[in-house]
Enzyme design. Structure first.
Site, PDB file in Angstrom:
ATOM      1  CG  HIS A  20      50.256 -68.993 -94.428  1.00  0.00           C
ATOM      2  ND1 HIS A  20      49.266 -69.252 -95.284  1.00  0.00           N
ATOM      3  CD2 HIS A  20      51.754 -70.076 -94.967  1.00  0.00           C
ATOM      4  CE1 HIS A  20      49.753 -70.225 -96.665  1.00  0.00           C
ATOM      5  NE2 HIS A  20      51.036 -69.968 -96.063  1.00  0.00           N
ATOM      6  CD  GLN A  40      48.705 -67.401-100.688  1.00  0.00           C
ATOM      7  OE1 GLN A  40      48.558 -66.466-101.682  1.00  0.00           O
ATOM      8  NE2 GLN A  40      47.612 -67.255-100.133  1.00  0.00           N
ATOM      9  CG  HIS A  82      56.236 -70.466 -94.353  1.00  0.00           C
ATOM     10  ND1 HIS A  82      55.315 -71.803 -94.173  1.00  0.00           N
ATOM     11  CD2 HIS A  82      55.100 -70.557 -95.491  1.00  0.00           C
ATOM     12  CE1 HIS A  82      54.214 -72.386 -95.639  1.00  0.00           C
ATOM     13  NE2 HIS A  82      54.514 -71.380 -95.630  1.00  0.00           N
ATOM     14  CG  ASP A 104      53.530 -75.809 -91.889  1.00  0.00           C
ATOM     15  OD1 ASP A 104      53.592 -75.271 -92.888  1.00  0.00           O
ATOM     16  OD2 ASP A 104      52.731 -77.620 -92.335  1.00  0.00           O
ATOM     17  CB  ILE A 105      49.632 -80.111 -90.397  1.00  0.00           C
ATOM     18  CG1 ILE A 105      49.656 -81.326 -89.476  1.00  0.00           C
ATOM     19  CG2 ILE A 105      49.905 -79.827 -91.616  1.00  0.00           C
ATOM     20  CD1 ILE A 105      47.459 -81.927 -90.083  1.00  0.00           C
TER      21      ILE A 105
HETATM   22  P1  5GP Z   1      51.810 -72.119 -97.959  1.00  0.00           P
HETATM   23  O1  5GP Z   1      52.335 -73.334 -99.367  1.00  0.00           O
HETATM   24  O2  5GP Z   1      50.456 -71.723 -98.556  1.00  0.00           O
HETATM   25  O3  5GP Z   1      52.826 -70.544 -97.672  1.00  0.00           O
HETATM   26  O4  5GP Z   1      52.426 -72.939 -97.195  1.00  0.00           O
HETATM   27  C1  5GP Z   1      50.594 -73.974 -96.133  1.00  0.00           C
HETATM   28  C2  5GP Z   1      51.053 -74.359 -95.355  1.00  0.00           C
HETATM   29  O5  5GP Z   1      50.302 -74.543 -94.365  1.00  0.00           O
HETATM   30  C3  5GP Z   1      52.037 -75.249 -95.530  1.00  0.00           C
HETATM   31  O6  5GP Z   1      53.469 -74.974 -94.808  1.00  0.00           O
HETATM   32  C4  5GP Z   1      51.094 -76.335 -95.295  1.00  0.00           C
HETATM   33  O7  5GP Z   1      52.215 -77.643 -94.328  1.00  0.00           O
HETATM   34  C5  5GP Z   1      50.412 -76.413 -93.908  1.00  0.00           C
HETATM   35  N1  5GP Z   1      48.622 -76.980 -93.636  1.00  0.00           N
HETATM   36  C6  5GP Z   1      48.376 -77.093 -94.423  1.00  0.00           C
HETATM   37  N2  5GP Z   1      47.020 -77.410 -93.632  1.00  0.00           N
HETATM   38  C7  5GP Z   1      47.253 -77.109 -92.906  1.00  0.00           C
HETATM   39  C8  5GP Z   1      46.672 -78.089 -91.652  1.00  0.00           C
HETATM   40  O8  5GP Z   1      45.674 -78.080 -91.741  1.00  0.00           O
HETATM   41  N3  5GP Z   1      47.231 -77.383 -89.928  1.00  0.00           N
HETATM   42  C9  5GP Z   1      48.515 -76.878 -90.765  1.00  0.00           C
HETATM   43  N4  5GP Z   1      49.394 -76.794 -89.038  1.00  0.00           N
HETATM   44  N5  5GP Z   1      49.068 -76.568 -91.446  1.00  0.00           N
HETATM   45  C10 5GP Z   1      48.737 -76.696 -92.242  1.00  0.00           C
END
Ligand code: 5GP
Ligand code: ZN
Length: 138
Positions: free
Chosen positions: A99, A93, A101, A29-30
């Protein structure tokens, strides 16, 4: 529609990849919430769980399970692991490509789920179980 995770799958955007096979990609995760925070995605775009091919749920979870084992063996040595999936805006989300985690945990790392436990009557639990059972997909 542009999707950052599809860009990563296609090699148009960079990522620190930990695992790749025909169906699944796993990468760092970035914006990690804890050190070693990983994401597991299906290579085929699916916005959310409803769109995800049911056959991909198994490979996603199996990969997360292997990553959890690798994290525990790695020098990161987490004391625990959380698997977490946000399905829909209300669930937090932010990226609309499914995805999972994989979150390494250590005591006092500050991560957690907020909420208040409730103690509904058994009748309520039974009624809700029935409502869900009635529409359970095949
Ligand atoms: P969500 O809140 O949708 O479950 O989590 C999205 C996740 O994707 C976040 O933890 C965010 O840091 C990660 N993320 C967003 N953009 C990128 C990216 O361009 N590359 C990577 N490796 N992770 C990303
Ligand atoms: Zn996508």
């Amino acid at each position: 529609m542009a999707c950052i995770f599809c860009d990563i799958v296609a090699g148009r955007a960079e990522a620190s990849v930990v695992h790749e096979d025909e169906q699944v990609l796993a990468f760092m995760d970035i914006r990690p919430m804890t050190p070693g925070h990983l994401l597991v995605i299906p290579k085929q775009h699916a916005t959310d769980l409803a769109e995800l091919d049911a056959a991909l749920g198994g490979p996603l979870f199996a990969t997360a399970q292997r990553l959890a084992a690798a994290l525990r063996r790695s020098p990161l040595k987490p004391a625990g692991i959380n698997l977490f999936l946000a399905d829909g805006v209300a669930a937090g989300q932010e990226v609309f490509h499914v995805h999972l985690h994989v979150l390494p945990r250590t005591p006092g790392d500050g991560w957690g789920l907020r909420g208040t436990f409730q103690w509904p009557h058994r009748m309520t639990l039974d009624a809700q179980a029935g409502q869900i059972r009635n529409v359970l997909p095949e």
